[in-house]
Design a protein around this motif. Structure first.
Motif, PDB file in Angstrom:
ATOM      1  N   GLY A   1     -18.328 -23.661 -36.902  1.00  0.00           N
ATOM      2  CA  GLY A   1     -17.853 -22.275 -36.913  1.00  0.00           C
ATOM      3  C   GLY A   1     -19.040 -21.362 -36.632  1.00  0.00           C
ATOM      4  N   THR A   2     -18.752 -20.106 -36.353  1.00  0.00           N
ATOM      5  CA  THR A   2     -19.848 -19.186 -36.023  1.00  0.00           C
ATOM      6  C   THR A   2     -20.588 -18.709 -37.285  1.00  0.00           C
ATOM      7  OG1 THR A   2     -18.145 -17.493 -35.934  1.00  0.00           O
ATOM      8  CG2 THR A   2     -18.954 -18.299 -33.836  1.00  0.00           C
ATOM      9  N   THR A   3     -19.907 -18.687 -38.422  1.00  0.00           N
ATOM     10  CA  THR A   3     -20.526 -18.130 -39.627  1.00  0.00           C
ATOM     11  C   THR A   3     -21.842 -18.830 -40.007  1.00  0.00           C
ATOM     12  OG1 THR A   3     -18.275 -17.689 -40.375  1.00  0.00           O
ATOM     13  CG2 THR A   3     -20.042 -17.306 -41.963  1.00  0.00           C
ATOM     14  N   PRO A   4     -21.916 -20.164 -40.030  1.00  0.00           N
ATOM     15  CA  PRO A   4     -23.175 -20.792 -40.486  1.00  0.00           C
ATOM     16  C   PRO A   4     -24.301 -20.845 -39.449  1.00  0.00           C
ATOM     17  CG  PRO A   4     -21.360 -22.418 -40.428  1.00  0.00           C
ATOM     18  CD  PRO A   4     -20.877 -21.177 -39.774  1.00  0.00           C
TER      19      PRO A   4
ATOM     20  N   LEU B   1     -17.760 -31.743 -41.847  1.00  0.00           N
ATOM     21  CA  LEU B   1     -16.400 -31.614 -42.354  1.00  0.00           C
ATOM     22  C   LEU B   1     -15.325 -32.134 -41.424  1.00  0.00           C
ATOM     23  CD1 LEU B   1     -16.401 -27.918 -43.584  1.00  0.00           C
ATOM     24  CD2 LEU B   1     -15.851 -29.896 -44.995  1.00  0.00           C
ATOM     25  N   ASP B   2     -15.491 -31.852 -40.123  1.00  0.00           N
ATOM     26  CA  ASP B   2     -14.334 -32.069 -39.261  1.00  0.00           C
ATOM     27  C   ASP B   2     -14.732 -32.245 -37.800  1.00  0.00           C
ATOM     28  OD1 ASP B   2     -15.168 -29.462 -38.958  1.00  0.00           O
ATOM     29  OD2 ASP B   2     -13.386 -28.566 -39.808  1.00  0.00           O
ATOM     30  N   GLU B   3     -13.759 -32.671 -37.011  1.00  0.00           N
ATOM     31  CA  GLU B   3     -13.951 -32.846 -35.569  1.00  0.00           C
ATOM     32  C   GLU B   3     -12.597 -32.756 -34.885  1.00  0.00           C
ATOM     33  OE1 GLU B   3     -15.283 -32.481 -32.748  1.00  0.00           O
ATOM     34  OE2 GLU B   3     -16.936 -33.892 -32.903  1.00  0.00           O
TER      35      GLU B   3
ATOM     36  N   SER C   1     -10.067 -20.231 -30.108  1.00  0.00           N
ATOM     37  CA  SER C   1     -10.020 -20.237 -28.643  1.00  0.00           C
ATOM     38  C   SER C   1     -11.169 -19.429 -28.040  1.00  0.00           C
ATOM     39  CB  SER C   1      -8.678 -19.701 -28.148  1.00  0.00           C
ATOM     40  OG  SER C   1      -8.566 -18.340 -28.485  1.00  0.00           O
ATOM     41  N   ARG C   2     -11.818 -18.572 -28.848  1.00  0.00           N
ATOM     42  CA  ARG C   2     -12.918 -17.779 -28.305  1.00  0.00           C
ATOM     43  C   ARG C   2     -14.074 -18.664 -27.859  1.00  0.00           C
ATOM     44  NH1 ARG C   2     -13.379 -17.964 -33.637  1.00  0.00           N
ATOM     45  NH2 ARG C   2     -15.448 -17.966 -34.605  1.00  0.00           N
ATOM     46  N   LEU C   3     -14.116 -19.901 -28.357  1.00  0.00           N
ATOM     47  CA  LEU C   3     -15.195 -20.805 -27.981  1.00  0.00           C
ATOM     48  C   LEU C   3     -14.792 -21.705 -26.796  1.00  0.00           C
ATOM     49  CD1 LEU C   3     -16.207 -21.766 -31.626  1.00  0.00           C
ATOM     50  CD2 LEU C   3     -17.304 -20.077 -30.159  1.00  0.00           C
TER      51      LEU C   3
ATOM     52  N   ASN D   1     -12.580  -9.474 -41.146  1.00  0.00           N
ATOM     53  CA  ASN D   1     -11.414 -10.347 -40.938  1.00  0.00           C
ATOM     54  C   ASN D   1     -11.373 -11.518 -41.917  1.00  0.00           C
ATOM     55  OD1 ASN D   1     -13.397 -11.891 -39.828  1.00  0.00           O
ATOM     56  ND2 ASN D   1     -12.489 -12.083 -37.801  1.00  0.00           N
ATOM     57  N   LYS D   2     -12.411 -11.653 -42.750  1.00  0.00           N
ATOM     58  CA  LYS D   2     -12.392 -12.693 -43.781  1.00  0.00           C
ATOM     59  C   LYS D   2     -12.098 -12.110 -45.173  1.00  0.00           C
ATOM     60  CE  LYS D   2     -13.408 -15.975 -40.919  1.00  0.00           C
ATOM     61  NZ  LYS D   2     -14.649 -16.679 -40.794  1.00  0.00           N
ATOM     62  N   ALA D   3     -11.948 -10.775 -45.259  1.00  0.00           N
ATOM     63  CA  ALA D   3     -11.853 -10.126 -46.577  1.00  0.00           C
ATOM     64  C   ALA D   3     -10.674 -10.640 -47.397  1.00  0.00           C
ATOM     65  CB  ALA D   3     -11.775  -8.606 -46.411  1.00  0.00           C
TER      66      ALA D   3
HETATM   67  C1  GLP Z   1     -13.019 -23.668 -37.994  1.00  0.00           C
HETATM   68  C2  GLP Z   1     -13.733 -24.734 -38.806  1.00  0.00           C
HETATM   69  C3  GLP Z   1     -14.025 -24.276 -40.215  1.00  0.00           C
HETATM   70  C4  GLP Z   1     -14.624 -22.888 -40.195  1.00  0.00           C
HETATM   71  C5  GLP Z   1     -13.633 -21.926 -39.601  1.00  0.00           C
HETATM   72  C6  GLP Z   1     -14.132 -20.491 -39.559  1.00  0.00           C
HETATM   73  O1  GLP Z   1     -11.637 -23.765 -38.046  1.00  0.00           O
HETATM   74  N1  GLP Z   1     -13.021 -25.960 -38.846  1.00  0.00           N
HETATM   75  O2  GLP Z   1     -14.904 -25.210 -40.824  1.00  0.00           O
HETATM   76  O3  GLP Z   1     -14.951 -22.497 -41.503  1.00  0.00           O
HETATM   77  O4  GLP Z   1     -13.350 -22.339 -38.277  1.00  0.00           O
HETATM   78  O5  GLP Z   1     -14.948 -20.319 -38.444  1.00  0.00           O
HETATM   79  P1  GLP Z   1     -15.875 -19.086 -38.206  1.00  0.00           P
HETATM   80  O6  GLP Z   1     -17.063 -19.292 -39.068  1.00  0.00           O
HETATM   81  O7  GLP Z   1     -16.235 -19.161 -36.751  1.00  0.00           O
HETATM   82  O8  GLP Z   1     -15.103 -17.877 -38.545  1.00  0.00           O
END
Ligand code: GLP
Length: 245
Positions: free
Chosen positions: A38-41, A67-69, A167-169, A202-204
């Motif tokens: 994700g973009t946050t980390p 976490l995932d793929e 989809s932005r990615l 948008n995460k609030a």
């Molecule tokens: C994806 C990932 C998550 C992530 C989420 C938020 O769906 N699987 O692990 O936390 O997006 O992404 P972003 O940090 O870009 O908002």
């Protein structure tokens, strides 16, 4: 218990989160880190790379489990989460590639791919520290809102809202895979410490519901209220609905 740490902005959130991860690696050099895409980390990873380059952190003994793929994407596909992790983090630090683990999106046998991943995480003794982002609908990893909390690694159908958000990615929305393999909620909860990063308005709602809403699988992140050691590092915008914390 959820401890909330207020950050001024994205950079401040990233540095604070990196400080916590860095402390974990210093305290236990062979720790097991659960990592997130994700973009946050991204800023957190950039800060850790910077401290690695300055000689402050050594990742040589760290083991990582993502976490995932996306199902159907191999590790060298530029849209895969494995590629993302190499590009944004692993290629720039001294982690041993043999210690890096991401669910195998190229294995089309979902049951086998998920069982194999669960076995690896369990044999590693689960995560010392699990880093999480949060989806706008409260998803963690790819555990989407549901009627029940998931347990181990499993294959999920992504919701339309997640497909749109992610989809932005991708060049076109049709290119976003419709399924993914993700660690289950129970696997995530097995981590000794959980660190959630969140920024932006948008995460609030998701951050509010995670910390203060009812514990319900319709907001998967809400289960973190039942974990003994969760830290949420979020900026002012992401905390805008959490007035009194
Ligand atoms: C994806 C990932 C998550 C992530 C989420 C938020 O769906 N699987 O692990 O936390 O997006 O992404 P972003 O940090 O870009 O908002």
């Amino acid at each position: 218990m959820i401890k909330i740490i207020r950050a001024r902005d994205y950079d401040d959130m990233s540095r604070k989160a990196a400080n916590i991860i860095s402390a974990q690696v210093i305290l236990k050099p062979d720790c097991v880190l659960g990592l997130a895409t994700g973009t946050t980390p991204i800023g957190t990873y950039e800060q850790l790379i910077d401290w690695y380059k300055k000689g402050d952190i050594d990742f040589s003994e760290v083991r990582s489990y993502n976490l995932d793929e996306y199902r159907g994407l191999s590790h060298d596909d530029p849209q895969s989460y494995h590629f993302f992790m190499n590009d944004k983090f692993f290629d720039h630090i001294n982690i041993n590639p043999a210690n890096v683990h991401v669910p195998d999106g190229a294995n089309d046998d979902a049951d086998a791919a998920c069982a194999e991943y669960d076995k690896m995480v369990e044999e590693a003794g689960f995560c010392d520290l699990q880093l999480l982002g949060i989806g706008r609908n409260g998803h963690i990893g790819f555990n989407e809102p549901d009627d029940v909390f998931s347990k181990g690694t499993h294959c999920v159908d992504l919701t339309q809202s997640t497909i749109e958000a992610n989809s932005r990615l991708f060049e076109h929305e049709e290119d976003v895979p419709r399924q993914a393999y993700t660690m289950g909620v129970q696997t995530i909860m097995n981590a000794r410490m959980i660190l959630v990063v969140a920024n932006g308005e948008n995460k609030a709602q998701a951050v509010h519901d995670m910390c203060f809403g009812p514990v319900t699988p319709s907001c998967p992140a809400s289960i973190l209220q039942l974990h003994p050691n969760v830290v949420v590092v979020a900026d002012e915008e992401a905390l805008s609905l959490c007035k009194d914390c």
